[in-house]
Structure formats: structure tokens, C-alpha cells
Scaffold this motif. Sequence first.
Motif, PDB file in Angstrom:
ATOM      1  N   TYR A 159       1.103  -1.203  -0.043  1.00 27.22           N
ATOM      2  CA  TYR A 159       0.108   0.149  -0.033  1.00 27.22           C
ATOM      3  C   TYR A 159       0.909   1.231   0.054  1.00 27.22           C
ATOM      4  N   LYS A 160       0.578   2.207  -0.599  1.00 28.77           N
ATOM      5  CA  LYS A 160       1.291   3.500  -0.593  1.00 28.77           C
ATOM      6  C   LYS A 160       0.658   4.552  -0.076  1.00 28.77           C
ATOM      7  N   THR A 161       1.507   5.278   0.984  1.00 28.34           N
ATOM      8  CA  THR A 161       0.988   6.016   1.931  1.00 28.34           C
ATOM      9  C   THR A 161       0.877   7.452   1.473  1.00 28.34           C
ATOM     10  N   ILE A 162       0.096   8.226   2.405  1.00 29.15           N
ATOM     11  CA  ILE A 162       0.174   9.686   2.125  1.00 29.15           C
ATOM     12  C   ILE A 162       1.387  10.381   1.700  1.00 29.15           C
ATOM     13  N   THR A 163       2.279   9.590   2.290  1.00 24.38           N
ATOM     14  CA  THR A 163       3.785  10.445   2.180  1.00 24.38           C
ATOM     15  C   THR A 163       4.694   9.846   1.004  1.00 24.38           C
ATOM     16  N   GLY A 164       4.068   8.815   0.221  1.00 28.23           N
ATOM     17  CA  GLY A 164       4.739   8.222  -0.762  1.00 28.23           C
ATOM     18  C   GLY A 164       5.365   7.101  -0.314  1.00 28.23           C
ATOM     19  N   ASN A 165       5.384   6.667   1.000  1.00 33.12           N
ATOM     20  CA  ASN A 165       6.175   5.336   1.137  1.00 33.12           C
ATOM     21  C   ASN A 165       5.358   4.106   1.173  1.00 33.12           C
ATOM     22  N   TRP A 166       6.085   2.917   1.289  1.00 31.27           N
ATOM     23  CA  TRP A 166       5.383   1.639   1.097  1.00 31.27           C
ATOM     24  C   TRP A 166       5.008   1.316   2.549  1.00 31.27           C
ATOM     25  N   PHE A 167       3.785   0.560   2.588  1.00 38.49           N
ATOM     26  CA  PHE A 167       3.256   0.301   3.873  1.00 38.49           C
ATOM     27  C   PHE A 167       2.313  -1.064   3.816  1.00 38.49           C
ATOM     28  N   GLY A 168       2.418  -1.898   4.902  1.00 34.57           N
ATOM     29  CA  GLY A 168       1.609  -3.020   4.925  1.00 34.57           C
ATOM     30  C   GLY A 168       2.151  -3.972   3.971  1.00 34.57           C
ATOM     31  N   SER A 169       3.394  -4.310   3.773  1.00 34.68           N
ATOM     32  CA  SER A 169       3.734  -5.182   3.082  1.00 34.68           C
ATOM     33  C   SER A 169       3.594  -6.629   3.118  1.00 34.68           C
ATOM     34  N   TYR A 170       3.068  -7.444   2.293  1.00 34.45           N
ATOM     35  CA  TYR A 170       2.571  -8.726   2.472  1.00 34.45           C
ATOM     36  C   TYR A 170       3.654  -9.868   2.586  1.00 34.45           C
ATOM     37  N   PHE A 171       3.587 -10.641   3.564  1.00 40.56           N
ATOM     38  CA  PHE A 171       4.653 -11.753   3.758  1.00 40.56           C
ATOM     39  C   PHE A 171       4.017 -13.141   3.474  1.00 40.56           C
ATOM     40  N   GLY A 172       4.345 -13.819   2.443  1.00 41.67           N
ATOM     41  CA  GLY A 172       3.758 -15.207   2.337  1.00 41.67           C
ATOM     42  C   GLY A 172       3.703 -15.401   0.770  1.00 41.67           C
ATOM     43  N   LEU A 173       2.879 -16.505   0.613  1.00 40.67           N
ATOM     44  CA  LEU A 173       2.535 -16.853  -0.620  1.00 40.67           C
ATOM     45  C   LEU A 173       1.290 -16.234  -1.244  1.00 40.67           C
ATOM     46  N   MET A 174       0.875 -16.136  -2.451  1.00 35.77           N
ATOM     47  CA  MET A 174      -0.178 -15.923  -3.076  1.00 35.77           C
ATOM     48  C   MET A 174      -0.619 -16.093  -4.467  1.00 35.77           C
ATOM     49  N   ASP A 175      -1.949 -16.430  -4.777  1.00 37.93           N
ATOM     50  CA  ASP A 175      -2.111 -17.060  -6.037  1.00 37.93           C
ATOM     51  C   ASP A 175      -3.459 -16.709  -6.513  1.00 37.93           C
ATOM     52  N   GLU A 176      -3.487 -16.616  -7.960  1.00 39.20           N
ATOM     53  CA  GLU A 176      -5.109 -16.800  -8.062  1.00 39.20           C
ATOM     54  C   GLU A 176      -5.830 -15.234  -8.161  1.00 39.20           C
ATOM     55  N   VAL A 177      -5.144 -14.298  -8.457  1.00 37.53           N
ATOM     56  CA  VAL A 177      -5.566 -12.732  -8.073  1.00 37.53           C
ATOM     57  C   VAL A 177      -6.594 -12.673  -9.175  1.00 37.53           C
ATOM     58  N   ARG A 178      -7.781 -12.307  -8.702  1.00 42.43           N
ATOM     59  CA  ARG A 178      -8.928 -12.125  -9.793  1.00 42.43           C
ATOM     60  C   ARG A 178      -9.858 -10.815  -9.485  1.00 42.43           C
ATOM     61  N   ILE A 179      -9.892 -10.065 -10.667  1.00 45.79           N
ATOM     62  CA  ILE A 179     -10.774  -8.794 -10.340  1.00 45.79           C
ATOM     63  C   ILE A 179     -12.031  -8.910 -11.349  1.00 45.79           C
ATOM     64  N   TRP A 180     -13.224  -8.847 -10.916  1.00 52.97           N
ATOM     65  CA  TRP A 180     -14.515  -8.601 -11.780  1.00 52.97           C
ATOM     66  C   TRP A 180     -14.938  -7.456 -11.530  1.00 52.97           C
ATOM     67  N   ASP A 181     -15.415  -6.610 -12.828  1.00 50.10           N
ATOM     68  CA  ASP A 181     -16.073  -5.573 -12.950  1.00 50.10           C
ATOM     69  C   ASP A 181     -17.696  -5.980 -12.871  1.00 50.10           C
ATOM     70  N   ALA A 182     -18.010  -6.510 -11.756  1.00 47.38           N
ATOM     71  CA  ALA A 182     -19.245  -6.884 -11.459  1.00 47.38           C
ATOM     72  C   ALA A 182     -19.432  -7.209  -9.917  1.00 47.38           C
ATOM     73  N   ALA A 183     -20.572  -7.340  -9.503  1.00 50.81           N
ATOM     74  CA  ALA A 183     -20.902  -8.199  -8.143  1.00 50.81           C
ATOM     75  C   ALA A 183     -21.453  -9.487  -8.388  1.00 50.81           C
ATOM     76  N   LEU A 184     -20.360 -10.658  -8.346  1.00 48.75           N
ATOM     77  CA  LEU A 184     -20.605 -11.888  -8.453  1.00 48.75           C
ATOM     78  C   LEU A 184     -21.727 -12.366  -7.482  1.00 48.75           C
ATOM     79  N   SER A 185     -22.536 -13.417  -7.745  1.00 48.72           N
ATOM     80  CA  SER A 185     -23.407 -13.827  -6.902  1.00 48.72           C
ATOM     81  C   SER A 185     -22.500 -14.905  -6.041  1.00 48.72           C
ATOM     82  N   ASP A 186     -23.024 -15.124  -4.924  1.00 48.09           N
ATOM     83  CA  ASP A 186     -22.379 -16.123  -3.970  1.00 48.09           C
ATOM     84  C   ASP A 186     -22.014 -17.782  -4.581  1.00 48.09           C
ATOM     85  N   ALA A 187     -23.134 -17.694  -5.283  1.00 46.76           N
ATOM     86  CA  ALA A 187     -23.130 -19.280  -6.052  1.00 46.76           C
ATOM     87  C   ALA A 187     -21.886 -19.356  -6.983  1.00 46.76           C
TER      88      ALA A 187
END
Length: 857
Positions: A159-187
Motif C-alpha cells: 500500500y502507498k501511504t500519503i507520504t509516498g512510502n510503502w506500507f503493509g507489505s504482504y509476507f507469504g505466498l499468493m495465487d489466483e488474484v482475480r478482479i471482476w467488474d461486477a458483483a458476483l453471486s454467492d453461487a
Amino acid sequence: MFRFLLVIVLLTIFHCNAQPFSNVVSLDGQNDFIEIPNAFNTQFQSNVTIEAWVKPCAIDGHRMILTKFWCGNNGNQFYFTILDGKLRWAWDNTGCNDGANFYETGIVVQANVWQHVAIKHTPTGVTIYYNGSPIPGTLIQGSYANMLLSNEPLRIGVYKTITGNWFGSYFGLMDEVRIWDAALSDALILSRYNAPLVGNEPNLEGYYNMDISGVGNGITVPNIATNNGNTVDGVTIGTASGPFFFNQTTGTFNQFLGNDTTLCQGDSILLDASLIVGTYLWQDGSSDSVQWVNQPGNYYVTVTKNCEVYTDTIQVDYFPLVTVDFGVDTTLCGNETLNLDATFINANYAWQDGSNAPTFNVNSAGWHWVVVEANGCFGGDSILISYLPAADVNLGPDTSACLGTNILLNANTGATSYLWNNGSTNTTLNVNQSGVYFVETAGYCGSSYDTIQVNFIAAPIVNLGNDTLLCANETYLINAPNINGATGYLWQDGSTGASFLANQTGNYSLAVSIDGCTGVGSIQVNYSSLFLDLGPTDTTLCFPATLNLDLTQGNASYLWQDGTTNSTYTISENGMYYVTISDNTCSLSDTIQVELNKVNSSFSFSTQSECGLGRVICQNLSAVNMGTINQLEWYIDGERITSVNSPLFNFEVSGNYAIQLKAYSTFGCFADTTITIPVVAYPVPLANFQTSTNEAAENDPVQFINLSYNADTYQWLFSDGFVSVEKSLSHTFETPGFFQIDLYVSNEWCHDTVVKFVTVKTPIRYYIPNAFTPDGNALNQLFSPIFQSGFDPYDFQLTIYNQWGEVLFITHNATIGWDGTYNNSLVKNGVYLWKVKFLDTEHNERIIEYGTVTVVR
């Protein structure tokens, strides 16, 4: 089997709950993340769904999953984060965090476990999902609404702070990042969360499945979504060691030490676990990324990277040592043999002679060796075999030799002791007298005894007589002496006759043999050194040369045709000359006829003078007393010019010139003569002038500067009709055009002309005003340059600037001027800058002018 079971157990310990996809990204929680540039398909205001698989190593504080948030020029939009084990969704709808809204769950996220998280945002509500199902949450600040648009990039893991510094760095593994331009149903969220996507699902704007490999900064992270045709790929931001992409499939990285192996005795192997960058723990407690192995055993390592643990094991064994032993070096007697045995189980053999059997039978002295290979391992041995001869000594058959020579009796058999009849204990005995000789030996191979009769024969005496002295062309017959029992004659040249005819100085020798013994005699034959050679019988001399004869030698006496008795004589006249020379043994005579060849070199000349040229005409007058003149050479100041009989020489510069003639006769004799001749070449004028310009404007004076030399009079002719006899002048052309100027110059003898040209053009005429009054009264309403002639209306540009350099007006049409407005409003009174660019058609060059204009209303 043991190794396989160990791997399964470790995988059960460290990879339970593993999510079903392949490659993942590892972020170090310090200074690496993935950045996705801003684009229209990453701008969301109302409905959006965001998903990701996460396996955090730490859940303390903020651990950002996906953000597009910064209070700066680009504005805020949202961030999705893990906060002390809770999931928080934040969005902004007013800017700079003044209207930030927060929706948060209870503690649900676990460290070191794969889990699926998702958030669905609408203008009227927010839902957070855990492993595909919605979970309770609370709006802890703000209210539900649309999000503020932002030009900030999307960032995975920071995350980029108001002062332009980096904050809240994630530590660990991550996969399958998905971004939808819609509100998907629970199903839909539940049905898709644990399976990969195709990429063309409706409303899918961003799909980062991390199916790449590599480590470090600048790696492209592809967007697999294909709906909008404007996919935006991400790029890693970090260091050489992160972010880190790798395969998460079960078993991956659990074979990095290689297969079990068997080595040869003395070999070693390097076990390298650095394929995975992390911390290392080997079976012996060491923590390096590599370990050298030189002993058999089971070796294993555990690698910890972030919150992932990998392990591998390898069994190292050693083949038996390949051994061969031939024993110590050995000495054999006579024809003895030795069998060398190198037999080894399942082995291949290479002996020194190329044979490949397991054994080798030795029957000769020297080094014998073998190389044995079994299971890719090598061994071998070598042995030096020496041979001693059999014990029997042999001095050979009875023998004879010539008196005065030696015979070497050799009893060497390799024995340890020797005893000759004269008491000597050496291996050899040197004898030079007739008699019977014997030796007794003893040694490693036994004892032996032998005897030999030796006779010495005297060589014959050969006498060829006393040395002798001969005159030139005499010969001397040398006869061989009569020697009883002689079996052959051999002269120094290899001939075998009873006599030899000597015809030159030298030592002559004869070898005579009796019973193989040879006597040699010799005689020296010398010839008198007296010689005489006056040269060719008929000799021609080139006058005034002389012929000097020097016959000086030893104690000889001399008598010339004129009765003189000197050893030297000089000839300078025609005639017949002869001499007799004698010593105490021989006498010689010779005759010579001498002729003198006299050459006379001579020539006559006349001169002429012309404009820029002086001439000399020569006539050869040379003669000779015998033979003919067959070659002429003419020189001027030492330089050879020609070989003709009557040459003509031209000179461009006046002066005195030395002309030389060399005349040669058919007998090779020559004479020369030189005459210095004055030459006059009238000077040549050279016409030349320069102009002050080659391109003039009409009615502008042009200067004509005379650069001629060697001239007394001048005449100028201009193609516009102007004539002048001045040396230099100034002239004005009243009309444009291309004009020729001729300059004629002369002196008393010669003249010259030069022609040059001048182009006269009409100058470009234009006017640019410095003020105008756009006040609507129909007078002076526009500002524009005014051209009368000389410019290209299709190559024109007028630009108007204010005092800050901002462009207010621009046109490429010379007929359109500035009306004093900007954005459809009149500008204020004041001074404005202008720039005009146009093509001068007369000179074919681009003109750029700058200035100011004052607006007055």
C-alpha cells in the motif's frame, strides 16, 4: 523405498491444505510487490469483486492483498488487507481519506495455511468471503456508496501511504488474484473459488494466475483475462532475490539433490540445495546451501523459504576399490617368462600392448602395466622386468688382426665375477699380441668358461719414390712397388691399377693389402706456380685510357718486345706487344695486339624566343676514329632528356641552361661536351579577378578586384553592356538576372582572358507591424506579416505566445492573421511574443523571425 516414504511424511507435515493450482508468488514482507499500471478496465465506481488465494507467513498488522489507494494527485479508490487476522475492505468516495469507509470481519485468516478470500462491493453493501462462502462483517466507519475514481496503479502485496512510502507489505505466498467488474453471486464465487479460470468469463477484468517462474525485479506477470481486448500485465518490483515464483504442486522441489548415486573410492560429490533460496539445515547440523560428500551414507537437507519448508534426501554409496598387485620389480634369466594376473570381478582390462585379457605372459624386458575398469572405477599396477643372459660365456671363434691394432674380448653375460688368464677381473680384455686367451665367469644365472686364439699380422711397406716438381702441362707416371704376396692395390681416387698418371698438384697415395692387413705409401706432386696471361689477343682501349700489365710473381725474370725487363708494362699506343717470363724450372711467352678508340663529342645550336617559351635547336657533330657513333644522350642541367640526333628543347622560364651531349661508339667508348646557353621566354600574363559576392541584389554595388599579373592593360566587358579599362572597379546591376563578366589582360608580347558570372536577385520584401487594435472598429483588427514578394505561401507559420510561453494562436495560412483572442475571448492589452517561419524562394532557405506586438483596445 525409505527415501520415498520420508518425502511423503514431510509433505504431509508441511503442505496440508495446499490449494490446487500450480505456480505461486512468494513476497518477503519487506520490499517486493507486483504493480499493475492504471487502465480503464481497472477503474471501478460501483460494483466490483476481488478474489485471491493466500498463504500468509504473518498476519500481524496490515498485510495488503490488493490496493489502489493513495492520497495524492491520483486520488484514492480501495484496498483489501489482512489486519491482525481479520479481513478489511476500505474504499473512498470523497478524496484524501476524508471520507474513507471500512468494512471488517472477525479474526478468520490463519498463518501458514492456504485459504481463499474475496470481497464484493456494491453501492449499497459489502460482502467478504472465506473459502468460497460469505462470512459476517461490520461497517466500522462511513457508509456504503460508490468509490472515488483513481489513476493510481493496482498493487498486489503493498500500500502507498500519503507520504509516498510503502506500507503493509504482504509476507507469504499468493495465487489466483482475480478482479471482476461486477458483483458476483454467492453461487458463482463458491463454484469457482477452488478451480482455475479460462480467462474469458464475463466481467473478468484482471486474472493473475502466477503461472510463471523466476525471481527478482522486472518480471512480467501476465493478465490472463481476455474480455476487453486491453489486458494490463503486471510487473514485479523488488530485488534480485524477490519476488519469487515457483511451482506449488506436491513433490516439486523435493528432488533437488538428485538421484541416489554410487561413487568410486576417493571421489566426492557436491550436494547443492541453492535451487531454493532460503535457510538450510543438513543432517549434520550445517546451514550452508551446499555440502561436499566423500563418505557413504544417507544425506538430507531441509530448506525453509518464507513459511514453506522443502526437503530432500540422497543415498551415497561407494564401489569396491579396484586393486591389482604385481609385486616388486623382477629380474629373469635367459628365456624365462612371468605370468601377470590382474583378474577383478566384472572388470575390463587394458595392457601396455593393447591386449584386454585378465592375464599377461611376460617374455621381454621393460615396463609392463595394466589399467582395470570396473563399474566406471579404475585401478592398475606396473612392474619393471629385467633380463640377464644365460650363464654361458662366448668369446667367439679364433681370430686374426693386423699388427698395431687392438682386439676387445667381451665376456659380459651379466655375471657377478670374471677371471681372465692374466688375472684381470673386468668384463672385457683388450689384447694386441698373438696368443691364447681364456676367461671364467660366475653369477646369478650360473658359471661358464671359454678360450680363444688371437694372431696379429704385419702390414706391407709401400714406397712410391721422392716428391717431384713439374711445369705446366707436364704429367708424371707413379708406379706401384713390387711386393710379394700383395692381394690388391687401392689408389687415393679408388682406382686399382698397378700405376697412376698425375696431372695436377696433389698428394697421391697407394694402399697395398696382404692377408687383410694394409700398408700405405704416398708422394707429393707439385706444379710450378709460374703463369702468364696478357688477356685477349686483340684488345681495344677507349682513348685516353691505358692498359697496365702486372706480371710480378716469385723469383721470375721478364723480357718485353722492346728489351725491357720489368715485371710491369703500361700500353698507351696502338701496336703489337709480347713478353717472355722464366724461373729456374719453366719458361712462358704471350702476345697482345692493342688498338685505341678515340671519340669526339660536339654539337651546334641556335635559339628562338616566343610568348611564354624559349627554344634551343641543337645539331649533333660528333665523330670517331674507328667504328661508328651508335648512341647519343642529351642532358639539361644533369637530367637525361633524349637520344635523338638533332633535338629541340623548349623552356618556359628564361635563364642559362647547361646542355650536355654524350656520344658512344660501337666499341663502347664515349666522350661528352657541355655548353651553357642563355634562353629568353617572354612572360605570359594571367587574367583573374574576384567579386565581393556571387549573388547580389538588384541596385546593390558589387566590387570587382583585379588579381591578374604580368599584365599592363585591362578591359572589362559586362553582359549588361557596361565596359571599362580600369584595373579594379565597382558596378551596380539594375535588373535581376544571370550576368557574364569578361576580363581581357595583355602585355607587350602576350594576352589572357577570364570569364566569371554574377547572379542578381530581387530581395524578399515583407513588413511585420509592432501593434494592432482589435477593438471592432474595422481598422487594424488583425496582426499578420505583410509580404510583397519572395516567399512560399505554402511553407509558412505564424505563432503567438503570452509572457509565460503559452501558445495563444498558430496558423499556416499567410492570409489569416491573429484577431487578438484566445479561447474565443479577447486577450488583455499588453505586449505579446510572435515567431514567423517561411521559405525565401529567391535563396531557397528557411527564415525564422522573432518579435513583439502590442495589443491596444
